[in-house]
Design a protein around this motif. Sequence first.
Motif, PDB file in Angstrom:
ATOM      1  N   ASN A 119       0.832  -1.202   0.000  1.00  0.00           N
ATOM      2  CA  ASN A 119       0.000   0.000   0.000  1.00  0.00           C
ATOM      3  C   ASN A 119       0.872   1.259   0.000  1.00  0.00           C
ATOM      4  O   ASN A 119       2.106   1.179   0.031  1.00  0.00           O
ATOM      5  N   GLN A 120       0.218   2.410  -0.004  1.00  0.00           N
ATOM      6  CA  GLN A 120       0.956   3.671  -0.084  1.00  0.00           C
ATOM      7  C   GLN A 120       1.841   3.903   1.142  1.00  0.00           C
ATOM      8  O   GLN A 120       2.937   4.467   1.022  1.00  0.00           O
ATOM      9  N   ASP A 121       1.381   3.481   2.313  1.00  0.00           N
ATOM     10  CA  ASP A 121       2.199   3.622   3.523  1.00  0.00           C
ATOM     11  C   ASP A 121       3.499   2.834   3.390  1.00  0.00           C
ATOM     12  O   ASP A 121       4.576   3.315   3.770  1.00  0.00           O
ATOM     13  N   GLN A 122       3.400   1.620   2.855  1.00  0.00           N
ATOM     14  CA  GLN A 122       4.583   0.776   2.698  1.00  0.00           C
ATOM     15  C   GLN A 122       5.523   1.321   1.627  1.00  0.00           C
ATOM     16  O   GLN A 122       6.748   1.234   1.772  1.00  0.00           O
ATOM     17  N   VAL A 123       4.961   1.908   0.576  1.00  0.00           N
ATOM     18  CA  VAL A 123       5.791   2.563  -0.443  1.00  0.00           C
ATOM     19  C   VAL A 123       6.565   3.707   0.194  1.00  0.00           C
ATOM     20  O   VAL A 123       7.764   3.865  -0.023  1.00  0.00           O
ATOM     21  N   ALA A 124       5.865   4.516   0.992  1.00  0.00           N
ATOM     22  CA  ALA A 124       6.494   5.658   1.664  1.00  0.00           C
ATOM     23  C   ALA A 124       7.667   5.213   2.524  1.00  0.00           C
ATOM     24  O   ALA A 124       8.733   5.837   2.527  1.00  0.00           O
ATOM     25  N   GLN A 125       7.503   4.095   3.255  1.00  0.00           N
ATOM     26  CA  GLN A 125       8.571   3.571   4.099  1.00  0.00           C
ATOM     27  C   GLN A 125       9.767   3.109   3.264  1.00  0.00           C
ATOM     28  O   GLN A 125      10.920   3.366   3.611  1.00  0.00           O
ATOM     29  N   ARG A 126       9.479   2.460   2.138  1.00  0.00           N
ATOM     30  CA  ARG A 126      10.556   1.917   1.301  1.00  0.00           C
ATOM     31  C   ARG A 126      11.382   3.003   0.621  1.00  0.00           C
ATOM     32  O   ARG A 126      12.593   2.843   0.450  1.00  0.00           O
ATOM     33  N   VAL A 127      10.735   4.090   0.203  1.00  0.00           N
ATOM     34  CA  VAL A 127      11.468   5.124  -0.528  1.00  0.00           C
ATOM     35  C   VAL A 127      11.861   6.305   0.358  1.00  0.00           C
ATOM     36  O   VAL A 127      12.497   7.258  -0.110  1.00  0.00           O
ATOM     37  N   GLY A 128      11.470   6.267   1.619  1.00  0.00           N
ATOM     38  CA  GLY A 128      11.876   7.316   2.547  1.00  0.00           C
ATOM     39  C   GLY A 128      11.149   8.639   2.359  1.00  0.00           C
ATOM     40  O   GLY A 128      11.729   9.709   2.572  1.00  0.00           O
ATOM     41  N   LYS A 129       9.877   8.578   1.950  1.00  0.00           N
ATOM     42  CA  LYS A 129       9.085   9.795   1.793  1.00  0.00           C
ATOM     43  C   LYS A 129       7.794   9.649   2.584  1.00  0.00           C
ATOM     44  O   LYS A 129       7.403   8.536   2.929  1.00  0.00           O
ATOM     45  N   ASP A 130       7.138  10.792   2.874  1.00  0.00           N
ATOM     46  CA  ASP A 130       5.895  10.691   3.643  1.00  0.00           C
ATOM     47  C   ASP A 130       4.753  10.259   2.740  1.00  0.00           C
ATOM     48  O   ASP A 130       4.792  10.430   1.512  1.00  0.00           O
ATOM     49  N   ARG A 131       3.703   9.714   3.359  1.00  0.00           N
ATOM     50  CA  ARG A 131       2.590   9.146   2.606  1.00  0.00           C
ATOM     51  C   ARG A 131       1.870  10.206   1.769  1.00  0.00           C
ATOM     52  O   ARG A 131       1.404   9.928   0.656  1.00  0.00           O
ATOM     53  N   ALA A 132       1.776  11.448   2.283  1.00  0.00           N
ATOM     54  CA  ALA A 132       1.089  12.512   1.546  1.00  0.00           C
ATOM     55  C   ALA A 132       1.772  12.784   0.206  1.00  0.00           C
ATOM     56  O   ALA A 132       1.110  13.019  -0.807  1.00  0.00           O
ATOM     57  N   THR A 133       3.103  12.741   0.211  1.00  0.00           N
ATOM     58  CA  THR A 133       3.856  12.944  -1.034  1.00  0.00           C
ATOM     59  C   THR A 133       3.537  11.853  -2.042  1.00  0.00           C
ATOM     60  O   THR A 133       3.318  12.121  -3.230  1.00  0.00           O
ATOM     61  N   ILE A 134       3.499  10.609  -1.556  1.00  0.00           N
ATOM     62  CA  ILE A 134       3.174   9.479  -2.434  1.00  0.00           C
ATOM     63  C   ILE A 134       1.767   9.642  -3.010  1.00  0.00           C
ATOM     64  O   ILE A 134       1.548   9.502  -4.210  1.00  0.00           O
ATOM     65  N   ALA A 135       0.799   9.957  -2.134  1.00  0.00           N
ATOM     66  CA  ALA A 135      -0.598  10.088  -2.561  1.00  0.00           C
ATOM     67  C   ALA A 135      -0.772  11.226  -3.569  1.00  0.00           C
ATOM     68  O   ALA A 135      -1.441  11.058  -4.594  1.00  0.00           O
ATOM     69  N   ASN A 136      -0.158  12.378  -3.289  1.00  0.00           N
ATOM     70  CA  ASN A 136      -0.295  13.522  -4.190  1.00  0.00           C
ATOM     71  C   ASN A 136       0.345  13.251  -5.550  1.00  0.00           C
ATOM     72  O   ASN A 136      -0.165  13.688  -6.589  1.00  0.00           O
ATOM     73  N   THR A 137       1.463  12.538  -5.542  1.00  0.00           N
ATOM     74  CA  THR A 137       2.126  12.216  -6.807  1.00  0.00           C
ATOM     75  C   THR A 137       1.296  11.227  -7.615  1.00  0.00           C
ATOM     76  O   THR A 137       1.128  11.380  -8.828  1.00  0.00           O
ATOM     77  N   LEU A 138       0.744  10.216  -6.956  1.00  0.00           N
ATOM     78  CA  LEU A 138      -0.093   9.231  -7.653  1.00  0.00           C
ATOM     79  C   LEU A 138      -1.338   9.870  -8.258  1.00  0.00           C
ATOM     80  O   LEU A 138      -1.820   9.436  -9.315  1.00  0.00           O
ATOM     81  N   ARG A 139      -1.853  10.905  -7.618  1.00  0.00           N
ATOM     82  CA  ARG A 139      -3.062  11.569  -8.123  1.00  0.00           C
ATOM     83  C   ARG A 139      -2.838  12.192  -9.502  1.00  0.00           C
ATOM     84  O   ARG A 139      -3.783  12.384 -10.268  1.00  0.00           O
ATOM     85  N   LEU A 140      -1.591  12.488  -9.849  1.00  0.00           N
ATOM     86  CA  LEU A 140      -1.301  13.077 -11.158  1.00  0.00           C
ATOM     87  C   LEU A 140      -1.714  12.153 -12.300  1.00  0.00           C
ATOM     88  O   LEU A 140      -1.998  12.610 -13.409  1.00  0.00           O
ATOM     89  N   LEU A 141      -1.761  10.852 -12.022  1.00  0.00           N
ATOM     90  CA  LEU A 141      -2.122   9.886 -13.056  1.00  0.00           C
ATOM     91  C   LEU A 141      -3.609   9.936 -13.398  1.00  0.00           C
ATOM     92  O   LEU A 141      -4.044   9.279 -14.350  1.00  0.00           O
ATOM     93  N   ARG A 142      -4.386  10.713 -12.629  1.00  0.00           N
ATOM     94  CA  ARG A 142      -5.806  10.895 -12.953  1.00  0.00           C
ATOM     95  C   ARG A 142      -5.996  11.920 -14.071  1.00  0.00           C
ATOM     96  O   ARG A 142      -7.073  12.003 -14.660  1.00  0.00           O
ATOM     97  N   LEU A 143      -4.961  12.700 -14.346  1.00  0.00           N
ATOM     98  CA  LEU A 143      -5.063  13.731 -15.378  1.00  0.00           C
ATOM     99  C   LEU A 143      -5.081  13.100 -16.768  1.00  0.00           C
ATOM    100  O   LEU A 143      -4.531  12.014 -16.968  1.00  0.00           O
ATOM    101  N   PRO A 144      -5.701  13.764 -17.749  1.00  0.00           N
ATOM    102  CA  PRO A 144      -5.670  13.254 -19.126  1.00  0.00           C
ATOM    103  C   PRO A 144      -4.227  13.082 -19.603  1.00  0.00           C
ATOM    104  O   PRO A 144      -3.315  13.785 -19.142  1.00  0.00           O
TER     105      PRO A 144
END
Length: 271
Positions: free
Chosen positions: A121-146
């Motif tokens: 999940n996003q929490d586990q991704v955040a732990q693996r790459v050393g970033k906070d979960r909000a950064t992961i979530a906000n970056t993933l949201r970009l894929l909703r754009l056309p």
Amino acid sequence: MRGLKITSISPALLIPSISQPREQFDDEKIGELAASIKQYGILQPILVRKTTQAQFEIIAGERRWRAAKLAQLKKLPCVVTNLINEDAFAVALIENIQREDLNPIEEANAYKRLIKALNINQDQVAQRVGKDRATIANTLRLLRLPKDIQDMVSNAEISMGHARALLALDNQEIISFVAKKIIREGLSVRRVESLIRALKNGSASLVETKKNLGAQEIVEPMVKEIQKKIEYELGLKAILKRESNGAYVLSISFLSASQLNDILDRLSIEI
């Protein structure tokens, strides 16, 4: 890479990894890296693993490999690992993410692939790459754009801040219009956020007005802006409206034959 054996391998025996999250390689930066390698050599070995075709798949270091080939090196320092597919995939993604030189869309796709490949999940991704979960979530949201807007972000035509602001819109036509306006007019993120708030407020008013006025003519906020620009460019009265079938109709008023000729000249129409 203390404690790991470094082996010299020909660049011709190395192949890129299918796990490479980077979709774009800057030729100018590769050239700069090649010049540095010619002078100082490769300071960090390339991480590879043996394939069944007597080749070595690059897990981390494809930019160094490309630059080394450009610098015409005969041998490259490599560390050969025995990572299985999943582990190699994770290492390749995480190494590139942590280098922080991926564009935002490449980074978002890397997170998405990491979540899918490792079933995390996003929490586990955040732990693996050393970033906070909000950064992961906000970056993933970009894929909703056309896709065309994602390409603008990848090509640095608009920033991640601009892209995040565009996510507040749900109409692809308006998203595309605002994105092009950002590029054309060099709008700041704050200005875009203000514009989008106005548009959303306008859209809400539009819905309410339609309920109250029924079939009376209503002009959408974006259509108004386009209409004003057409009038400014032509110096003539213009009306742009949307029909019930979704088509747009543009009417231009002129008072003389010379004004008509001017319109025809602008449209490169000969009569």
